[in-house]
Enzyme design. Structure first.
Site, PDB file in Angstrom:
ATOM      1  N   LYS A  57      -0.178  -6.359  16.335  1.00  0.00           N
ATOM      2  CA  LYS A  57      -0.327  -7.457  16.578  1.00  0.00           C
ATOM      3  C   LYS A  57      -2.178  -7.856  17.428  1.00  0.00           C
ATOM      4  O   LYS A  57      -1.715  -7.516  18.700  1.00  0.00           O
ATOM      5  CB  LYS A  57       0.160  -8.996  16.950  1.00  0.00           C
TER       6      LYS A  57
ATOM      7  N   LYS B 173       3.716  -4.075  16.825  1.00  0.00           N
ATOM      8  CA  LYS B 173       3.892  -5.319  15.859  1.00  0.00           C
ATOM      9  C   LYS B 173       2.618  -5.865  14.999  1.00  0.00           C
ATOM     10  O   LYS B 173       3.081  -6.218  13.767  1.00  0.00           O
ATOM     11  CB  LYS B 173       4.180  -6.750  16.259  1.00  0.00           C
TER      12      LYS B 173
END
Ligand code: CTP
Length: 160
Positions: free
Chosen positions: A54, A52
């Site tokens: 992240k 993602k």
């Protein structure tokens, strides 16, 4: 036939990253626990987060342990894909799926399997804010370090 007490438990399920565990996380998990008898929390793995884009400060095994150690959490499990939710709902006999309001509407398709709720977030705190604060603090320390180095070098200069 005798039924185990656990079979009658109302199970609540949620997912999250829980980086730099903070009071917003605690408030949400306590409120979710109050909706049932058992709270199962999926903690996103580092690989899932990487997908993602992240990155966390606290690595997955520590985030999992921290969440598992909370009084309101009965079971912490890894979250390694978007698709595992239906299997988790079935496996844990989930009655309520809940997330913070920043996710409102995003998981409504799960309503065919269980109740879906979105609870208000705690204001003014998030892992992102904490990371920003750490970055600012880091910069302050670099400034202090430069100042100290300046003082040291002027002392050293006196001995030349
Ligand atoms: N949450 C909340 N109140 C906050 C922060 C988070 O209720 N102040 C909830 C989120 O809505 C989510 C769960 O806690 O359901 C886990 O969120 P997570 O993304 O791990 O926390 P954040 O602090 O929002 O992290 P980030 O800033 O990286 O999004």
């Amino acid at each position: 036939m005798e039924t185990a007490v656990g079979d009658r438990d109302r199970v609540v399920l949620t997912y999250g990253t829980f980086d730099l565990l903070h009071v917003g996380h605690l408030n949400l998990l306590e409120r979710l626990k109050a909706l049932g008898d058992r709270l199962v929390v999926g903690v996103s793995t580092d690989e899932f987060n990487a997908g993602k884009g992240k990155r966390t400060i606290i690595p997955f095994p520590d985030r999992l342990r921290l969440v598992q150690s909370m009084k309101c959490v009965d079971l912490a499990i890894p979250e390694s894909s978007w698709e595992q939710k239906v299997a988790d709902i079935r496996h844990h006999g989930v009655s309520v799926f809940g997330m913070g309001a920043d996710w409102a509407g995003r998981f409504d398709d799960l309503k065919q399997y269980c109740e879906v709720v979105y609870l208000p977030r705690t204001e003014d705190i998030s892992s992102t804010h904490l990371k920003q604060a750490l970055r600012v603090l880091g910069k302050e320390h670099i400034g202090e370090l430069r100042q100290a180095l300046g003082i040291i070098s002027s002392i050293v200069d006196q001995f030349e």
